[in-house]
Design an enzyme around this catalytic site. Sequence first.
Site, PDB file in Angstrom:
ATOM      1  N   ARG A   1      -9.526   1.783   9.089  1.00  0.00           N
ATOM      2  CA  ARG A   1      -9.068   0.436   9.401  1.00  0.00           C
ATOM      3  C   ARG A   1     -10.081  -0.305  10.268  1.00  0.00           C
ATOM      4  O   ARG A   1      -9.893  -1.479  10.538  1.00  0.00           O
ATOM      5  CB  ARG A   1      -7.779   0.581  10.210  1.00  0.00           C
ATOM      6  CG  ARG A   1      -6.597  -0.207   9.732  1.00  0.00           C
ATOM      7  CD  ARG A   1      -5.466   0.218  10.655  1.00  0.00           C
ATOM      8  NE  ARG A   1      -4.271  -0.538  10.496  1.00  0.00           N
ATOM      9  CZ  ARG A   1      -3.227  -0.169   9.758  1.00  0.00           C
ATOM     10  NH1 ARG A   1      -3.279   0.920   9.034  1.00  0.00           N
ATOM     11  NH2 ARG A   1      -2.144  -0.901   9.740  1.00  0.00           N
TER      12      ARG A   1
ATOM     13  N   LYS B   1       0.819  -1.217   0.000  1.00  0.00           N
ATOM     14  CA  LYS B   1       0.000   0.000   0.000  1.00  0.00           C
ATOM     15  C   LYS B   1       0.855   1.271   0.000  1.00  0.00           C
ATOM     16  O   LYS B   1       0.612   2.165  -0.774  1.00  0.00           O
ATOM     17  CB  LYS B   1      -0.903   0.067   1.248  1.00  0.00           C
ATOM     18  CG  LYS B   1      -1.993  -0.959   1.306  1.00  0.00           C
ATOM     19  CD  LYS B   1      -2.929  -0.681   2.481  1.00  0.00           C
ATOM     20  CE  LYS B   1      -2.248  -0.692   3.838  1.00  0.00           C
ATOM     21  NZ  LYS B   1      -1.686  -1.971   4.265  1.00  0.00           N
TER      22      LYS B   1
ATOM     23  N   ARG C   1      11.825  -1.984  10.958  1.00  0.00           N
ATOM     24  CA  ARG C   1      10.617  -1.523  11.663  1.00  0.00           C
ATOM     25  C   ARG C   1      10.329  -2.434  12.836  1.00  0.00           C
ATOM     26  O   ARG C   1      10.356  -3.653  12.712  1.00  0.00           O
ATOM     27  CB  ARG C   1       9.429  -1.523  10.682  1.00  0.00           C
ATOM     28  CG  ARG C   1       8.967  -0.130  10.321  1.00  0.00           C
ATOM     29  CD  ARG C   1       7.888  -0.178   9.286  1.00  0.00           C
ATOM     30  NE  ARG C   1       6.607  -0.617   9.819  1.00  0.00           N
ATOM     31  CZ  ARG C   1       5.461  -0.472   9.172  1.00  0.00           C
ATOM     32  NH1 ARG C   1       5.442   0.090   7.983  1.00  0.00           N
ATOM     33  NH2 ARG C   1       4.338  -0.893   9.709  1.00  0.00           N
TER      34      ARG C   1
ATOM     35  N   ARG D   1      11.345  -6.349   4.409  1.00  0.00           N
ATOM     36  CA  ARG D   1      11.313  -4.983   4.929  1.00  0.00           C
ATOM     37  C   ARG D   1      11.939  -4.923   6.322  1.00  0.00           C
ATOM     38  O   ARG D   1      12.599  -3.950   6.678  1.00  0.00           O
ATOM     39  CB  ARG D   1       9.861  -4.479   4.972  1.00  0.00           C
ATOM     40  CG  ARG D   1       9.756  -3.010   5.312  1.00  0.00           C
ATOM     41  CD  ARG D   1       8.357  -2.490   5.114  1.00  0.00           C
ATOM     42  NE  ARG D   1       7.470  -2.925   6.183  1.00  0.00           N
ATOM     43  CZ  ARG D   1       6.158  -2.684   6.200  1.00  0.00           C
ATOM     44  NH1 ARG D   1       5.592  -2.033   5.201  1.00  0.00           N
ATOM     45  NH2 ARG D   1       5.408  -3.088   7.196  1.00  0.00           N
TER      46      ARG D   1
ATOM     47  N   ARG E   1      -0.528  -8.588  13.582  1.00  0.00           N
ATOM     48  CA  ARG E   1      -1.091  -7.549  12.696  1.00  0.00           C
ATOM     49  C   ARG E   1      -2.020  -8.175  11.658  1.00  0.00           C
ATOM     50  O   ARG E   1      -3.039  -7.593  11.299  1.00  0.00           O
ATOM     51  CB  ARG E   1       0.038  -6.769  12.015  1.00  0.00           C
ATOM     52  CG  ARG E   1       0.728  -5.815  12.992  1.00  0.00           C
ATOM     53  CD  ARG E   1       2.063  -5.342  12.470  1.00  0.00           C
ATOM     54  NE  ARG E   1       1.936  -4.539  11.272  1.00  0.00           N
ATOM     55  CZ  ARG E   1       2.898  -4.418  10.360  1.00  0.00           C
ATOM     56  NH1 ARG E   1       4.045  -5.070  10.498  1.00  0.00           N
ATOM     57  NH2 ARG E   1       2.726  -3.657   9.323  1.00  0.00           N
TER      58      ARG E   1
HETATM   59  P1  AMP Z   1       0.892   0.815   8.762  1.00  0.00           P
HETATM   60  O1  AMP Z   1       2.037   1.666   8.394  1.00  0.00           O
HETATM   61  O2  AMP Z   1      -0.376   1.176   8.012  1.00  0.00           O
HETATM   62  O3  AMP Z   1       1.201  -0.658   8.675  1.00  0.00           O
HETATM   63  O4  AMP Z   1       0.561   1.109  10.310  1.00  0.00           O
HETATM   64  C1  AMP Z   1       1.492   0.810  11.322  1.00  0.00           C
HETATM   65  C2  AMP Z   1       0.802   0.847  12.675  1.00  0.00           C
HETATM   66  O5  AMP Z   1       0.282   2.164  12.927  1.00  0.00           O
HETATM   67  C3  AMP Z   1      -0.403  -0.076  12.815  1.00  0.00           C
HETATM   68  O6  AMP Z   1      -0.030  -1.406  13.165  1.00  0.00           O
HETATM   69  C4  AMP Z   1      -1.170   0.619  13.945  1.00  0.00           C
HETATM   70  O7  AMP Z   1      -0.559   0.392  15.195  1.00  0.00           O
HETATM   71  C5  AMP Z   1      -0.960   2.084  13.599  1.00  0.00           C
HETATM   72  N1  AMP Z   1      -2.019   2.567  12.669  1.00  0.00           N
HETATM   73  C6  AMP Z   1      -1.863   2.988  11.384  1.00  0.00           C
HETATM   74  N2  AMP Z   1      -3.033   3.351  10.848  1.00  0.00           N
HETATM   75  C7  AMP Z   1      -3.972   3.158  11.801  1.00  0.00           C
HETATM   76  C8  AMP Z   1      -5.378   3.328  11.854  1.00  0.00           C
HETATM   77  N3  AMP Z   1      -6.073   3.786  10.801  1.00  0.00           N
HETATM   78  N4  AMP Z   1      -6.008   3.011  13.011  1.00  0.00           N
HETATM   79  C9  AMP Z   1      -5.334   2.559  14.080  1.00  0.00           C
HETATM   80  N5  AMP Z   1      -4.015   2.341  14.101  1.00  0.00           N
HETATM   81  C10 AMP Z   1      -3.324   2.647  12.971  1.00  0.00           C
END
Ligand code: AMP
Length: 196
Positions: A89, A14, A134, A128, A145
């Site tokens: 989400r 994404k 990360r 990654r 996740r």
């Molecule tokens: P991502 O980069 O989209 O994989 O997001 C990394 C982490 O950020 C996720 O595992 C959540 O802990 C937090 N996060 C990102 N977007 C959201 C969201 N829309 N709602 C809640 N937590 C989020």
Amino acid sequence: MTRLLLIGPPGAGKGTQAVRLSEAYGIPAISTGDIFRSNVKNETDLGKLAKSYMDAGDNVPDSVTNALVRARLAEDDAQRGFLLDGYPRTVDQVRELDEFLASDDTALDAVVEIVADAEETVARLRLRATEQGRSDDTDEVVRHRLEVYARETAPIISLYEARGGVVKIDGHGSIDEVTDRIIAALSARGLAVPVQ
Ligand code: AMP
């Protein structure tokens, strides 16, 4: 003016596609994950709050995330359209976004789902982990996740499907192939890339 959502499991690509689509359509890519990570890095209050959830692979509470996105969507550059990556989400976040768009008398143009099987996404996340380090890309947190995605996020895809459709894109193959597929699918729905 294009308003897009990008949905897909962790590791579907994404973030990578969001950057390219943002350039192609001339709209800001708004990634809640990136905003949280930059707050963690800068040790802001928001970052301190978000960190424990992120490290565990859990969603940051909706109230916090919704307020953040509301403020971001109110900024000038988002008035020309936007691409949301990683938001909404949860069903609660969908409701919040609905309300925000309705109050602005606007609507989404398309919801794009990048579809990739678990074998592929886990392999990409492992890569990654070695490249970017990360803290939430360890095998154990990735597993969690994926569970959170299946439980909290997959239902919102059915919700958008019931409303008139989700553009499903095969996320396998090269980065260019996936970008081309997304752009072709959006043009087929009348969302052409603007001439810049
Ligand atoms: P991502 O980069 O989209 O994989 O997001 C990394 C982490 O950020 C996720 O595992 C959540 O802990 C937090 N996060 C990102 N977007 C959201 C969201 N829309 N709602 C809640 N937590 C989020």
